[in-house]
Write a protein that holds these residues in place. Structure first.
Motif, PDB file in Angstrom:
ATOM      1  N   ASP A  57      61.690  40.635  29.947  1.00 25.44           N
ATOM      2  CA  ASP A  57      61.743  39.447  30.810  1.00 25.44           C
ATOM      3  C   ASP A  57      62.905  38.545  30.426  1.00 25.44           C
ATOM      4  N   PHE A  58      64.122  39.055  30.663  1.00 28.28           N
ATOM      5  CA  PHE A  58      65.323  38.213  30.605  1.00 28.28           C
ATOM      6  C   PHE A  58      66.263  38.705  31.693  1.00 28.28           C
ATOM      7  N   PRO A  59      67.272  37.913  32.067  1.00 28.51           N
ATOM      8  CA  PRO A  59      68.080  38.245  33.247  1.00 28.51           C
ATOM      9  C   PRO A  59      68.781  39.592  33.138  1.00 28.51           C
ATOM     10  N   LEU A  60      68.907  40.264  34.279  1.00 26.41           N
ATOM     11  CA  LEU A  60      69.667  41.508  34.345  1.00 26.41           C
ATOM     12  C   LEU A  60      71.098  41.222  33.907  1.00 26.41           C
ATOM     13  N   GLY A  61      71.598  42.023  32.988  1.00 21.02           N
ATOM     14  CA  GLY A  61      72.954  41.817  32.488  1.00 21.02           C
ATOM     15  C   GLY A  61      73.029  40.976  31.237  1.00 21.02           C
ATOM     16  N   ALA A  62      71.927  40.324  30.849  1.00 21.03           N
ATOM     17  CA  ALA A  62      71.926  39.534  29.619  1.00 21.03           C
ATOM     18  C   ALA A  62      71.991  40.475  28.419  1.00 21.03           C
ATOM     19  N   HIS A  63      72.615  39.999  27.341  1.00 22.05           N
ATOM     20  CA  HIS A  63      72.726  40.786  26.113  1.00 22.05           C
ATOM     21  C   HIS A  63      72.033  40.029  24.999  1.00 22.05           C
TER      22      HIS A  63
ATOM     23  N   THR B 222      60.830  40.220  18.423  1.00 23.11           N
ATOM     24  CA  THR B 222      60.432  39.178  19.370  1.00 23.11           C
ATOM     25  C   THR B 222      59.589  39.811  20.471  1.00 23.11           C
ATOM     26  N   ASP B 223      58.375  39.282  20.675  1.00 27.02           N
ATOM     27  CA  ASP B 223      57.414  39.952  21.555  1.00 27.02           C
ATOM     28  C   ASP B 223      57.542  39.454  22.985  1.00 27.02           C
ATOM     29  N   THR B 224      58.496  40.028  23.705  1.00 22.32           N
ATOM     30  CA  THR B 224      58.784  39.639  25.083  1.00 22.32           C
ATOM     31  C   THR B 224      58.143  40.630  26.051  1.00 22.32           C
ATOM     32  N   PRO B 225      57.458  40.159  27.079  1.00 22.34           N
ATOM     33  CA  PRO B 225      56.869  41.090  28.061  1.00 22.34           C
ATOM     34  C   PRO B 225      57.936  41.670  28.978  1.00 22.34           C
ATOM     35  N   LEU B 226      57.531  42.570  29.839  1.00 24.33           N
ATOM     36  CA  LEU B 226      58.427  43.082  30.870  1.00 24.33           C
ATOM     37  C   LEU B 226      58.674  42.017  31.923  1.00 24.33           C
ATOM     38  N   GLY B 227      59.888  42.002  32.483  1.00 27.02           N
ATOM     39  CA  GLY B 227      60.164  41.196  33.656  1.00 27.02           C
ATOM     40  C   GLY B 227      59.862  41.990  34.919  1.00 27.02           C
ATOM     41  N   PRO B 228      60.145  41.433  36.095  1.00 26.45           N
ATOM     42  CA  PRO B 228      59.859  42.158  37.344  1.00 26.45           C
ATOM     43  C   PRO B 228      60.534  43.517  37.415  1.00 26.45           C
ATOM     44  N   LEU B 229      61.809  43.584  37.001  1.00 27.66           N
ATOM     45  CA  LEU B 229      62.507  44.869  37.006  1.00 27.66           C
ATOM     46  C   LEU B 229      61.815  45.849  36.070  1.00 27.66           C
TER      47      LEU B 229
ATOM     48  N   ALA C 158      70.314  44.087  43.373  1.00 28.71           N
ATOM     49  CA  ALA C 158      70.748  44.554  42.047  1.00 28.71           C
ATOM     50  C   ALA C 158      69.619  45.281  41.333  1.00 28.71           C
ATOM     51  N   TRP C 159      68.396  44.780  41.451  1.00 32.90           N
ATOM     52  CA  TRP C 159      67.245  45.468  40.842  1.00 32.90           C
ATOM     53  C   TRP C 159      67.082  46.859  41.449  1.00 32.90           C
ATOM     54  N   LEU C 160      67.179  46.954  42.779  1.00 25.73           N
ATOM     55  CA  LEU C 160      66.999  48.263  43.421  1.00 25.73           C
ATOM     56  C   LEU C 160      68.109  49.228  43.029  1.00 25.73           C
ATOM     57  N   ARG C 161      69.336  48.736  42.889  1.00 27.92           N
ATOM     58  CA  ARG C 161      70.417  49.616  42.420  1.00 27.92           C
ATOM     59  C   ARG C 161      70.128  50.096  41.004  1.00 27.92           C
ATOM     60  N   GLU C 162      69.639  49.199  40.158  1.00 23.94           N
ATOM     61  CA  GLU C 162      69.308  49.565  38.782  1.00 23.94           C
ATOM     62  C   GLU C 162      68.238  50.660  38.767  1.00 23.94           C
ATOM     63  N   LEU C 163      67.331  50.623  39.733  1.00 24.92           N
ATOM     64  CA  LEU C 163      66.277  51.635  39.831  1.00 24.92           C
ATOM     65  C   LEU C 163      66.780  52.942  40.446  1.00 24.92           C
TER      66      LEU C 163
END
Length: 352
Positions: free
Chosen positions: A13-19, A25-32, A262-267
């Protein structure tokens, strides 16, 4: 011959393209990431296997669609990155410039207090063997990039310093054979089953944009099909219905049409992405799938069919700036021209 599916968790759960340096660190999944997990379930769920997972949330959520309850294995957790854990690499570069610069020549370098990749391998390999020995038949292991790289370095007899190029994309799976020894059958594969309206519905629910947005997407899909069926020429109705179901998956985010695409392209769904990115504005004068999705979206207010005029009248008061008002007026005129064009092609009133 037993097989082991080695699976990396979906996009956190952080922005697409973020590094980010996301270790313990216990981060859940984001929508993607949730959609990626859904696709993994589509591809792998029917295969009978025991599922093991890292206890971190992003792995548990990725394992959930695979079927059955995952067995959590603490030693499959991601590399502990110490003071860098959970930070964006831009911040890391600013706070530790010399150490960060050295990583170009020393890719395995970690900050003081972090876990080395050698230490990761020493804890992970016994845990992996325990997983293999604790069950009969095939198994799946849902883990993290560094964990999978350490395993593949061991399996492929690659020195650890050469393991980073062993690319492990989010939600990819690598298949290993478990005979007397563990060996690789094939490298990282991304799940991308054929897009259908049924799959699009499951992806919509996985993205979870909210009940009202989901209802709107379903209504737009139904309206798009209604318009397409009235046309005297054929469109790709399956693609149209699928893209319409997913056109607002990123509605909660800024510039949601571009982000959803962008999410659909990533998929891996580039055709649907092209329709989604164009659903706000009409491009050209051709009556194609993109044009029908654009118009269908302008004929549905929330989940209710309305006239084009009613739809734009209801959204006009949200335009605060001259630029927003001009864009709204241009979309309205485009929708009205397309409405008239489709009605003329059909020889009757299809869209009001």
């Amino acid at each position: 011959m037993r097989k082991l599916w080695l699976i990396r968790h979906g996009h956190p759960d952080f922005p697409l393209g973020a590094h980010m340096c996301l270790g313990r660190t216990d981060t859940p999944l984001g929508p993607l990431g949730r959609m990626q997990a859904c696709l993994l379930g589509e591809v792998l769920r029917d295969k009978k296997r025991t599922v093991f997972a890292s206890p971190l949330t992003r792995c548990r959520e990725t394992a959930a669609p695979l079927g059955g309850k995952a067995i959590l294995v603490p030693d499959l957790a991601e590399q502990d990155m110490g003071p860098w854990d959970g930070l964006d690499f831009t911040e890391i570069k600013q706070r530790w410039p010399e150490l960060y610069a050295r990583r170009a020549a020393e890719p395995l370098l970690v900050p003081p207090g972090a876990e080395t990749l050698s230490e990761v391998r020493r804890r992970v390999m016994p845990a992996l063997r325990d997983c293999v020995n604790s069950c009969d038949g095939d198994l799946a292991v849902v883990a993290h990039a560094s964990v999978i790289q350490a395993i593949l370095a061991e399996v492929c007899c690659v020195p650890l310093e050469e393991s980073r190029p062993l690319r492990v994309p989010y939600a990819s799976f690598t298949v290993l054979r478990c005979d007397d020894a563990i060996t690789m059958e094939h490298g990282a594969v991304l799940p991308c089953p054929p897009m259908t309206p049924e799959l699009a519905e499951r992806l919509l629910k996985a993205a979870a944009p909210g009940d009202s947005v989901e209802a709107h997407c379903r209504a737009v899909s139904a309206e798009a099909l209604r318009i397409a069926e009235a046309l005297p020429f054929a469109l790709d109705k399956e693609l149209l219905a699928s893209a319409a179901l997913l056109h607002d998956i990123a509605r909660k985010e800024k510039d949601h049409a571009r982000l959803g695409a962008a999410w659909l392209r990533e998929l891996g769904y580039h055709e649907a992405a092209e329709l989604i990115v164009r659903h706000h504005d009409r491009h050209g004068e051709t009556v194609d799938e993109a044009a029908v999705l654009f118009l269908a979206d302008k004929c549905v207010k929330e989940a209710r069919r309305v006239t084009v005029e009613e739809r734009f009248a209801g959204s006009a008061d949200r335009c605060r700036t001259p630029e927003a008002k001009a864009a709204h007026a241009e979309r309205r005129e485009s929708a009205l021209r397309l409405r008239d064009q489709i009605n003329e092609i059909c020889g009757k009133t299809v869209v009001e």
